[in-house]
Write a protein that holds these residues in place. Structure first.
Motif, PDB file in Angstrom:
ATOM      1  N   PHE A 115     -22.598  29.959 -25.228  1.00 54.60           N
ATOM      2  CA  PHE A 115     -22.116  30.372 -24.052  1.00 54.60           C
ATOM      3  C   PHE A 115     -21.252  31.663 -24.121  1.00 54.60           C
ATOM      4  N   SER A 116     -20.875  32.535 -22.961  1.00 56.04           N
ATOM      5  CA  SER A 116     -20.188  33.459 -23.112  1.00 56.04           C
ATOM      6  C   SER A 116     -18.740  32.776 -22.976  1.00 56.04           C
ATOM      7  N   GLU A 117     -17.627  33.867 -23.368  1.00 54.28           N
ATOM      8  CA  GLU A 117     -16.516  33.305 -23.337  1.00 54.28           C
ATOM      9  C   GLU A 117     -15.831  32.869 -21.999  1.00 54.28           C
ATOM     10  N   ASN A 118     -16.344  33.577 -21.019  1.00 52.09           N
ATOM     11  CA  ASN A 118     -16.085  33.304 -19.655  1.00 52.09           C
ATOM     12  C   ASN A 118     -16.603  31.812 -19.409  1.00 52.09           C
ATOM     13  N   TYR A 119     -17.846  31.508 -19.768  1.00 52.06           N
ATOM     14  CA  TYR A 119     -18.248  30.274 -19.460  1.00 52.06           C
ATOM     15  C   TYR A 119     -17.473  29.272 -20.184  1.00 52.06           C
ATOM     16  N   ILE A 120     -17.306  29.414 -21.395  1.00 51.10           N
ATOM     17  CA  ILE A 120     -16.241  28.521 -22.107  1.00 51.10           C
ATOM     18  C   ILE A 120     -15.107  28.467 -21.396  1.00 51.10           C
ATOM     19  N   ALA A 121     -14.502  29.453 -20.856  1.00 50.33           N
ATOM     20  CA  ALA A 121     -13.231  29.392 -20.189  1.00 50.33           C
ATOM     21  C   ALA A 121     -13.317  28.384 -18.848  1.00 50.33           C
ATOM     22  N   ILE A 122     -14.513  28.736 -18.182  1.00 49.97           N
ATOM     23  CA  ILE A 122     -14.620  27.776 -17.110  1.00 49.97           C
ATOM     24  C   ILE A 122     -14.920  26.374 -17.578  1.00 49.97           C
ATOM     25  N   ILE A 123     -15.537  25.819 -18.725  1.00 47.05           N
ATOM     26  CA  ILE A 123     -15.504  24.683 -19.252  1.00 47.05           C
ATOM     27  C   ILE A 123     -14.268  24.081 -19.475  1.00 47.05           C
ATOM     28  N   ILE A 124     -13.385  24.978 -20.185  1.00 45.49           N
ATOM     29  CA  ILE A 124     -12.086  24.400 -20.450  1.00 45.49           C
ATOM     30  C   ILE A 124     -11.204  24.237 -19.180  1.00 45.49           C
ATOM     31  N   ILE A 125     -11.301  24.781 -18.042  1.00 48.59           N
ATOM     32  CA  ILE A 125     -10.843  24.558 -16.929  1.00 48.59           C
ATOM     33  C   ILE A 125     -11.505  23.202 -16.133  1.00 48.59           C
ATOM     34  N   ALA A 126     -12.547  22.925 -16.437  1.00 46.62           N
ATOM     35  CA  ALA A 126     -13.087  21.903 -15.759  1.00 46.62           C
ATOM     36  C   ALA A 126     -12.665  20.718 -16.454  1.00 46.62           C
ATOM     37  N   ILE A 127     -12.545  20.810 -17.913  1.00 43.84           N
ATOM     38  CA  ILE A 127     -11.895  19.612 -18.433  1.00 43.84           C
ATOM     39  C   ILE A 127     -10.602  19.120 -18.328  1.00 43.84           C
ATOM     40  N   THR A 128      -9.856  20.315 -18.142  1.00 40.16           N
ATOM     41  CA  THR A 128      -8.348  20.341 -17.787  1.00 40.16           C
ATOM     42  C   THR A 128      -8.123  19.747 -16.512  1.00 40.16           C
ATOM     43  N   THR A 129      -8.909  20.206 -15.527  1.00 40.58           N
ATOM     44  CA  THR A 129      -8.886  19.730 -14.122  1.00 40.58           C
ATOM     45  C   THR A 129      -9.163  17.968 -13.916  1.00 40.58           C
ATOM     46  N   ILE A 130     -10.204  17.622 -14.690  1.00 41.10           N
ATOM     47  CA  ILE A 130     -10.583  16.341 -14.454  1.00 41.10           C
ATOM     48  C   ILE A 130      -9.591  15.239 -14.988  1.00 41.10           C
ATOM     49  N   ASN A 131      -8.868  15.908 -16.243  1.00 42.59           N
ATOM     50  CA  ASN A 131      -7.733  15.034 -17.027  1.00 42.59           C
ATOM     51  C   ASN A 131      -6.419  15.073 -15.891  1.00 42.59           C
ATOM     52  N   ALA A 132      -6.284  16.025 -15.322  1.00 42.00           N
ATOM     53  CA  ALA A 132      -5.380  16.109 -14.488  1.00 42.00           C
ATOM     54  C   ALA A 132      -5.543  15.094 -13.291  1.00 42.00           C
ATOM     55  N   TRP A 133      -6.626  15.216 -12.701  1.00 46.72           N
ATOM     56  CA  TRP A 133      -7.143  14.020 -11.730  1.00 46.72           C
ATOM     57  C   TRP A 133      -6.974  12.615 -12.261  1.00 46.72           C
ATOM     58  N   ASN A 134      -7.372  12.449 -13.579  1.00 42.80           N
ATOM     59  CA  ASN A 134      -7.391  11.123 -14.290  1.00 42.80           C
ATOM     60  C   ASN A 134      -5.914  10.707 -14.281  1.00 42.80           C
ATOM     61  N   ARG A 135      -4.929  11.716 -14.612  1.00 44.05           N
ATOM     62  CA  ARG A 135      -3.605  11.228 -14.534  1.00 44.05           C
ATOM     63  C   ARG A 135      -3.112  10.980 -13.351  1.00 44.05           C
ATOM     64  N   ILE A 136      -3.439  11.331 -12.328  1.00 37.26           N
ATOM     65  CA  ILE A 136      -3.134  11.298 -10.805  1.00 37.26           C
ATOM     66  C   ILE A 136      -3.535   9.726 -10.660  1.00 37.26           C
ATOM     67  N   ALA A 137      -4.897   9.464 -10.726  1.00 35.51           N
ATOM     68  CA  ALA A 137      -5.633   8.239 -10.419  1.00 35.51           C
ATOM     69  C   ALA A 137      -4.911   7.244 -11.231  1.00 35.51           C
ATOM     70  N   ILE A 138      -4.758   7.349 -12.389  1.00 34.86           N
ATOM     71  CA  ILE A 138      -4.373   5.950 -13.295  1.00 34.86           C
ATOM     72  C   ILE A 138      -2.928   5.925 -12.725  1.00 34.86           C
ATOM     73  N   SER A 139      -1.851   6.777 -13.091  1.00 35.54           N
ATOM     74  CA  SER A 139      -0.586   6.807 -12.609  1.00 35.54           C
ATOM     75  C   SER A 139      -0.271   6.028 -11.177  1.00 35.54           C
ATOM     76  N   SER A 140      -1.190   6.376 -10.218  1.00 36.75           N
ATOM     77  CA  SER A 140      -0.814   5.871  -8.849  1.00 36.75           C
ATOM     78  C   SER A 140      -1.618   4.949  -8.327  1.00 36.75           C
ATOM     79  N   HIS A 141      -2.536   4.263  -9.538  1.00 35.18           N
ATOM     80  CA  HIS A 141      -3.217   2.979  -9.446  1.00 35.18           C
ATOM     81  C   HIS A 141      -4.075   3.367  -8.110  1.00 35.18           C
ATOM     82  N   MET A 142      -4.895   4.347  -8.070  1.00 40.14           N
ATOM     83  CA  MET A 142      -5.900   4.661  -7.082  1.00 40.14           C
ATOM     84  C   MET A 142      -7.108   3.756  -7.231  1.00 40.14           C
ATOM     85  N   MET A 143      -7.532   2.929  -6.408  1.00 46.57           N
ATOM     86  CA  MET A 143      -8.494   1.733  -6.257  1.00 46.57           C
ATOM     87  C   MET A 143      -9.854   2.295  -5.872  1.00 46.57           C
ATOM     88  N   VAL A 144     -10.668   1.686  -6.611  1.00 43.91           N
ATOM     89  CA  VAL A 144     -11.962   2.305  -6.509  1.00 43.91           C
ATOM     90  C   VAL A 144     -12.591   1.600  -5.073  1.00 43.91           C
TER      91      VAL A 144
END
Length: 144
Positions: A115-144
């Motif tokens: 991948f290009s460096e730009n594409y790698i940067a986007i991958i890292i942003i995607a990983i970081t973003t879902i980790n933030a969402w996971n922490r919000i959902a788990i901490s606040s007990h978001m229900m399925v």
């Protein structure tokens, strides 16, 4: 387990900022199926039932197979994932488990070969973003 607080209602501007990242990712060059694989795998590692449920459905709408979703947590043991997907999944695991070692030089070099460096940067942003969402959902007990 019961739901705790609703951060979206309490701090809507914070959610708007998170949705800004989601809009960036949705309009980026990152393959949409790769994005869903990142979201599912990070959510599996973090134990976020809300996000696993959401993103497996989203992946299936994009044409992902049940078999690959079922085997995602054992992707190294299958031949079902492409070389690109394998590197993205390795990046997802290493960045999600950042306290262990973070993104290894070996995985980073494999990513640079594909991948290009730009594409790698986007991958890292995607990983970081879902980790933030996971922490919000788990901490606040978001229900399925």
């Amino acid at each position: 387990m019961k739901s705790r607080l609703n951060i979206q209602k309490l701090e809507p501007k914070a959610y708007e900022a998170m949705y800004g990242l989601e809009n960036f990712l949705a309009n980026s060059e990152l393959d949409k199926l790769y994005l869903e694989l990142i979201k599912i795998r990070a959510s599996q590692i973090n134990g976020c039932a809300f996000c696993i449920n959401m993103h497996t459905k989203d992946a299936m709408k994009l044409g992902e197979t049940n078999q690959r979703i079922f085997l995602l947590n054992a992707w190294r043991e299958t031949t079902l994932f492409t070389e690109e997907e394998r590197v993205i999944l390795a990046m997802t695991e290493e960045i999600t488990n950042i306290s262990q070692h973070g993104l290894s030089e070996e995985t980073y070099q494999k990513a640079l070969a594909l991948f290009s460096e730009n594409y790698i940067a986007i991958i890292i942003i995607a990983i970081t973003t879902i980790n933030a969402w996971n922490r919000i959902a788990i901490s606040s007990h978001m229900m399925v």
